[in-house]
Scaffold this motif. Structure first.
Motif, PDB file in Angstrom:
ATOM      1  N   GLU A 143      13.868  -1.136   1.068  1.00 21.01           N
ATOM      2  CA  GLU A 143      14.002  -0.625  -0.302  1.00 21.01           C
ATOM      3  C   GLU A 143      14.656  -1.670  -1.201  1.00 21.01           C
ATOM      4  N   LEU A 144      15.694  -2.343  -0.700  1.00 19.28           N
ATOM      5  CA  LEU A 144      16.373  -3.377  -1.478  1.00 19.28           C
ATOM      6  C   LEU A 144      15.443  -4.552  -1.761  1.00 19.28           C
ATOM      7  N   VAL A 145      14.736  -4.994  -0.727  1.00 24.61           N
ATOM      8  CA  VAL A 145      13.805  -6.116  -0.877  1.00 24.61           C
ATOM      9  C   VAL A 145      12.711  -5.757  -1.886  1.00 24.61           C
ATOM     10  N   SER A 146      12.138  -4.583  -1.711  1.00 27.08           N
ATOM     11  CA  SER A 146      11.037  -4.143  -2.572  1.00 27.08           C
ATOM     12  C   SER A 146      11.474  -4.046  -4.028  1.00 27.08           C
ATOM     13  N   ALA A 147      12.705  -3.572  -4.263  1.00 25.09           N
ATOM     14  CA  ALA A 147      13.197  -3.430  -5.636  1.00 25.09           C
ATOM     15  C   ALA A 147      13.275  -4.789  -6.328  1.00 25.09           C
ATOM     16  N   VAL A 148      13.781  -5.797  -5.605  1.00 23.88           N
ATOM     17  CA  VAL A 148      13.899  -7.140  -6.190  1.00 23.88           C
ATOM     18  C   VAL A 148      12.525  -7.756  -6.422  1.00 23.88           C
ATOM     19  N   LYS A 149      11.667  -7.681  -5.433  1.00 25.85           N
ATOM     20  CA  LYS A 149      10.361  -8.321  -5.561  1.00 25.85           C
ATOM     21  C   LYS A 149       9.480  -7.610  -6.579  1.00 25.85           C
ATOM     22  N   LEU A 156      11.683 -15.075  -8.403  1.00 23.97           N
ATOM     23  CA  LEU A 156      12.922 -15.115  -7.629  1.00 23.97           C
ATOM     24  C   LEU A 156      12.599 -15.009  -6.148  1.00 23.97           C
ATOM     25  N   CYS A 157      12.857 -16.100  -5.429  1.00 23.13           N
ATOM     26  CA  CYS A 157      12.635 -16.122  -3.987  1.00 23.13           C
ATOM     27  C   CYS A 157      13.709 -15.260  -3.311  1.00 23.13           C
ATOM     28  N   MET A 158      13.283 -14.428  -2.360  1.00 23.05           N
ATOM     29  CA  MET A 158      14.244 -13.555  -1.677  1.00 23.05           C
ATOM     30  C   MET A 158      14.168 -13.728  -0.174  1.00 23.05           C
ATOM     31  N   GLU A 159      15.331 -14.019   0.408  1.00 30.67           N
ATOM     32  CA  GLU A 159      15.475 -14.166   1.857  1.00 30.67           C
ATOM     33  C   GLU A 159      16.346 -13.036   2.383  1.00 30.67           C
ATOM     34  N   THR A 160      16.156 -12.695   3.630  1.00 33.25           N
ATOM     35  CA  THR A 160      17.041 -11.740   4.295  1.00 33.25           C
ATOM     36  C   THR A 160      17.527 -12.376   5.591  1.00 33.25           C
ATOM     37  N   ASP A 184      10.448 -12.994   1.215  1.00 36.71           N
ATOM     38  CA  ASP A 184       9.766 -14.289   1.218  1.00 36.71           C
ATOM     39  C   ASP A 184       9.967 -15.050   2.517  1.00 36.71           C
ATOM     40  N   PHE A 185      11.161 -14.985   3.075  1.00 35.77           N
ATOM     41  CA  PHE A 185      11.365 -15.539   4.409  1.00 35.77           C
ATOM     42  C   PHE A 185      12.565 -14.865   5.050  1.00 35.77           C
ATOM     43  N   ILE A 186      12.648 -15.009   6.371  1.00 33.13           N
ATOM     44  CA  ILE A 186      13.681 -14.333   7.155  1.00 33.13           C
ATOM     45  C   ILE A 186      14.468 -15.378   7.930  1.00 33.13           C
ATOM     46  N   THR A 187      15.788 -15.279   7.859  1.00 34.66           N
ATOM     47  CA  THR A 187      16.652 -16.112   8.697  1.00 34.66           C
ATOM     48  C   THR A 187      17.169 -15.251   9.840  1.00 34.66           C
ATOM     49  N   VAL A 188      17.026 -15.764  11.054  1.00 29.95           N
ATOM     50  CA  VAL A 188      17.436 -15.000  12.232  1.00 29.95           C
ATOM     51  C   VAL A 188      18.588 -15.704  12.931  1.00 29.95           C
ATOM     52  N   HIS A 189      19.748 -15.048  12.958  1.00 29.82           N
ATOM     53  CA  HIS A 189      20.873 -15.519  13.757  1.00 29.82           C
ATOM     54  C   HIS A 189      20.667 -14.981  15.165  1.00 29.82           C
ATOM     55  N   CYS A 215       5.530 -14.479   7.542  1.00 29.88           N
ATOM     56  CA  CYS A 215       6.368 -15.216   6.589  1.00 29.88           C
ATOM     57  C   CYS A 215       7.164 -16.289   7.328  1.00 29.88           C
ATOM     58  N   PRO A 216       7.670 -17.283   6.617  1.00 29.62           N
ATOM     59  CA  PRO A 216       8.499 -18.304   7.274  1.00 29.62           C
ATOM     60  C   PRO A 216       9.742 -17.696   7.922  1.00 29.62           C
ATOM     61  N   VAL A 217      10.175 -18.331   9.005  1.00 31.16           N
ATOM     62  CA  VAL A 217      11.369 -17.902   9.734  1.00 31.16           C
ATOM     63  C   VAL A 217      12.303 -19.098   9.882  1.00 31.16           C
ATOM     64  N   VAL A 218      13.575 -18.865   9.604  1.00 31.73           N
ATOM     65  CA  VAL A 218      14.614 -19.892   9.772  1.00 31.73           C
ATOM     66  C   VAL A 218      15.486 -19.502  10.963  1.00 31.73           C
ATOM     67  N   ALA A 219      15.747 -20.467  11.841  1.00 30.88           N
ATOM     68  CA  ALA A 219      16.574 -20.222  13.022  1.00 30.88           C
ATOM     69  C   ALA A 219      18.020 -20.603  12.741  1.00 30.88           C
ATOM     70  N   ASN A 220      18.926 -19.705  13.117  1.00 29.64           N
ATOM     71  CA  ASN A 220      20.356 -19.938  12.907  1.00 29.64           C
ATOM     72  C   ASN A 220      21.104 -19.730  14.223  1.00 29.64           C
ATOM     73  N   GLY A 221      21.975 -20.700  14.538  1.00 32.58           N
ATOM     74  CA  GLY A 221      22.797 -20.583  15.738  1.00 32.58           C
ATOM     75  C   GLY A 221      22.787 -21.864  16.551  1.00 32.58           C
ATOM     76  N   ASP A 222      23.995 -22.364  16.861  1.00 34.95           N
ATOM     77  CA  ASP A 222      24.177 -23.471  17.805  1.00 34.95           C
ATOM     78  C   ASP A 222      23.523 -24.785  17.388  1.00 34.95           C
ATOM     79  N   CYS A 223      23.459 -25.058  16.095  1.00 35.35           N
ATOM     80  CA  CYS A 223      22.966 -26.363  15.648  1.00 35.35           C
ATOM     81  C   CYS A 223      24.165 -27.225  15.285  1.00 35.35           C
ATOM     82  N   PHE A 224      24.430 -28.231  16.126  1.00 37.29           N
ATOM     83  CA  PHE A 224      25.587 -29.106  15.925  1.00 37.29           C
ATOM     84  C   PHE A 224      25.190 -30.567  15.768  1.00 37.29           C
TER      85      PHE A 224
END
Length: 347
Positions: A143-149, A156-160, A184-189, A215-224
């Protein structure tokens, strides 16, 4: 932050749109390099530093929409930007359409995208239905995503940003629901809300989600390190790699440096002095960047300092800290210790 006068603000350059950056990096056969949101620490001086070391997209700290839309002081303290602050995603903590749309209306002329935080595990936020609490309500997030888009579309690009569930099929379902809503894209921790950071991120989970959405996916976690970034991207097929703890310790991570180069510390001093940064934040940044690079006695001295003036004097006493107008400013890699130089002069 001033209220927008859209007639005088320059339009955002479409090349800075996060989707355009993700597409460009894909053509370059590499993942996009992304600095994630850090509570208190992703302030403007640090964001500008990161862009000098090959960060493609940089996030602000999470800002609570409820406070931002109601409080002038919160707006001024939480968000500052300038013409060099590109590509910028502001991360928002919110659980209702009204506050989210009001904040977007105030902020969208100044940013290249917004991110909805569905991953913060802090108990206070979870109790208020913000952050990781949203992982149990995919329909509300949709609902939040849909309201913005619906209101802004491609303007306005929207990521979650999400975490994973113990049941990964639940995470796949979540991702599909918000994708259908128009994200628009999803970041996954790659951790659950209860997984400690000392435990490895689950890259199989990120790979699974990437395989199940378009949609594009961004990976999050353990990048050093830069090597970590490519390994994670190759394993998960993610479009971008987000670093948080790693980039706080080493802002030059994506430029291939194994530790913070001295030049980055000089540049950060200059930026923090120019823009202003509270002493404790400055001290924490220096603590993170110098950890493991100076001996323990010096490190303890650093953490015992009580003011920015004391810290400037301490740096000048112990290191050759160049200013912006001096030859060689921002160029050196190794730490120029005055103690080492003194020892060498007596040999």
């Amino acid at each position: 932050m001033i209220e927008p006068n859209l007639s005088t603000l320059p339009a955002r350059n479409p090349e800075h749109n996060p989707l355009a950056i993700l597409a460009r990096c894909k053509k370059e056969k590499r993942p996009a390099f992304i600095a994630g949101p850090m509570v208190r620490y992703s302030k403007l001086p640090f964001r500008e530093l990161l862009r000098q070391y090959k960060c493609d997209i940089v996030y602000s700290p999470m800002i609570l929409a409820r406070e931002f839309v109601r409080n002038d002081i919160a707006r001024y303290s939480d968000f500052t930007t300038n013409e060099r602050d590109r590509s910028l995603i502001v991360q928002i903590g919110c659980n209702n359409v009204t506050d989210l749309l009001r904040m977007c209306e105030m902020i969208y002329p100044y940013v290249d995208g917004i991110g909805l935080n569905c991953g913060c595990p802090v108990k206070e936020q979870v109790r208020e239905g913000i952050g990781a609490a949203l992982m149990s309500t995919p329909e509300k997030v949709a609902e939040l995503v849909s309201a913005v888009k619906s209101k802004y579309g491609d303007k306005l690009c929207m990521e979650t940003k999400i975490r994973i569930h113990d049941d990964l099929q639940e995470t796949v379902r979540f991702a599909k629901i918000i994708e259908k809503a128009g994200v628009d894209f999803i970041t996954v921790h790659g951790r659950t809300k209860t997984t400690r950071s000392s435990q490895p991120a689950n890259f199989d989970a990120i790979k699974l989600i990437k395989e199940n959405v378009s949609c594009p996916v961004v990976a999050n976690g353990d990048c050093f390190s830069l090597e970590d970034a490519y390994k994670i991207a190759n394993y998960t097929n993610a479009d971008g790699i987000m670093a948080v703890r790693g980039i706080l310790a080493n802002p030059a991570l994506f430029a291939g440096f194994s530790k913070t180069p001295w030049g980055a510390i000089e540049k950060f001093w200059d930026l923090a002095s120019s823009y202003g940064l509270p002493f404790r934040l400055l001290q924490h940044h220096m603590d993170c960047m110098l950890e493991g690079q100076i001996d323990k006695a010096l490190h303890l001295q650093l953490m015992d300092l009580k003011s920015t003036v004391e810290m400037v004097d301490w740096f000048d006493e112990n290191f050759d800290l160049k200013r912006n107008n001096e030859p060689g400013f921002g160029e050196r890699i190794e730490i120029p210790s005055r103690k080492n130089r003194l020892e060498m002069s007596h040999i």
